[in-house]
Design an enzyme around this catalytic site. Sequence first.
Site, PDB file in Angstrom:
ATOM      1  CE1 TYR A 309       0.935   0.894   4.437  1.00 43.63           C
ATOM      2  CE2 TYR A 309       0.751  -1.501   4.303  1.00 43.63           C
ATOM      3  CZ  TYR A 309       1.179  -0.369   4.964  1.00 43.63           C
ATOM      4  OH  TYR A 309       1.858  -0.487   6.139  1.00 43.63           O
ATOM      5  CB  SER A 322      11.009  -4.253  10.984  1.00 39.48           C
ATOM      6  OG  SER A 322      10.224  -4.123  12.155  1.00 39.48           O
ATOM      7  N   GLY A 323       9.750  -1.029  10.558  1.00 34.97           N
ATOM      8  CA  GLY A 323       8.611  -0.250  10.077  1.00 34.97           C
ATOM      9  C   GLY A 323       7.420  -0.161  11.003  1.00 34.97           C
ATOM     10  CG  HIS A 327       0.606   5.502  12.195  1.00 38.60           C
ATOM     11  ND1 HIS A 327      -0.621   5.523  11.560  1.00 38.60           N
ATOM     12  CD2 HIS A 327       1.060   4.228  12.063  1.00 38.60           C
ATOM     13  CE1 HIS A 327      -0.897   4.327  11.062  1.00 38.60           C
ATOM     14  NE2 HIS A 327       0.121   3.522  11.371  1.00 38.60           N
ATOM     15  CG  HIS A 343      -0.414  -3.503   7.354  1.00 39.29           C
ATOM     16  ND1 HIS A 343      -1.471  -2.638   7.187  1.00 39.29           N
ATOM     17  CD2 HIS A 343      -0.494  -4.437   6.358  1.00 39.29           C
ATOM     18  CE1 HIS A 343      -2.169  -3.010   6.114  1.00 39.29           C
ATOM     19  NE2 HIS A 343      -1.609  -4.099   5.596  1.00 39.29           N
ATOM     20  CB  CYS A 345       1.624   0.815  13.067  1.00 43.45           C
ATOM     21  SG  CYS A 345       2.898   0.911  11.788  1.00 43.45           S
ATOM     22  CG  ASN A 347      -3.388   1.836  13.436  1.00 40.01           C
ATOM     23  OD1 ASN A 347      -4.151   1.301  12.634  1.00 40.01           O
ATOM     24  ND2 ASN A 347      -2.112   2.039  13.149  1.00 40.01           N
TER      25      ASN A 347
END
Length: 397
Positions: A309, A322-323, A327, A343, A345, A347
């Site tokens: 995405y 790794s991301g 957020h 994914h 994170c 949220n």
Amino acid sequence: MAAAALVAASVLVTAGCSGDKGDSPSWQGGAGGDGKTASESPSPQPTLSTVAVTSPAADAKDVVASTEIKYDSEDAENTSVEVKDADGAEVTGVLDKDEKVFRPAKALGWGKTYTVTVTGTPSGDKGGSASSTFTVMKKPSKLVRVTSFLGDGQTVGVGMPLIVRFGRSVPAKYRGEVQRRMVVTASPVQEGIWHWVSPTEVHYRPKTYWQAHTKILYKVQLAGVPMGDGWYGRTDMTVDIKTGRALVMTVSNKTKKMTVKQDGKVIKTIPVSLGKKSTPSSSGTMVVIEKKAHTVFDTLAELGPEEGYRTKIDYAQRITWSGQFIHAAPWSEGVQGRANVSHGCVNVSMANGKWLFGRTMLGDPITVSGTGDKLKNGNGWTDWNMSWDEYKKGSAI
């Protein structure tokens, strides 16, 4: 380091002989019974001393610029050490009377000659002074760059590790000496230690989170320090920073909530959505390593067109390499506090994301618990993901 060598207290000089003693009667030419004239008599021995320079050796050449001056003394408490260059300029440093060593405040000059004078207490027939001269090696062509992630004047979170990086790998057998020359001073005082993350990076953390508003000064004195294969440290540096207020975030997968504490008091509870079953969030203790008010998450190249995405993101705070981020995710606000759909994170709502982003700083810790995936050490600044005993194992001394 130049090998230590004890300077002999006296040297016996034997005069050479000429002619045949048997051909010269004892009374001829004013000689004594052994046939030697007064001028051929042994030189008197120099006065013995209660002190001696033991390292570097007398007249040593190619001494490393990071050398320490070692000495011996029968009365260490009342002994002083003076080091001067060839122009008479005095070298500043610290005298450790317990270890009998003088440590220059900075690396000595490449190719320069220095004289050491140790002055102690005379005793009996022994004097109280000794001097020695040595020459530092010429500037080498292979110098290792040493850098600090943090710079003077920064204010960081209480979970921020101190990070020092090297321009090339430091072999294991040299890391102990390198580590000894990286000194951390904290006010108030807190126990801490260096931990080698890799051959090119070393971190420092205290036993528990830094106390709020701690003043931290770390000196990295590596100019001229051997780092293996003919490489030497390039420069010295000092870094002066401080911590801010103690803000700590904890996230529970069981409750789907984040608890935010500042200086020990809960200031907000925030509903969250964590990683779904196929992309779980990592459980462990991380810290904020990057902040971006507005960014774009693009995973198309990594995951392909079906799973990947490209999405605009607000109030992003990276917590793993790794991301994984904390957020704002307005699309999941309806399930935050109830279900996991991300994914990986953390949220939060747009309002809570903005609120949190405005209060955090680099180094603020976050602990996530209860997910199906364990945080891997090294995936971010994971210094706090290890116990104190485990962390100490990464020290070279």
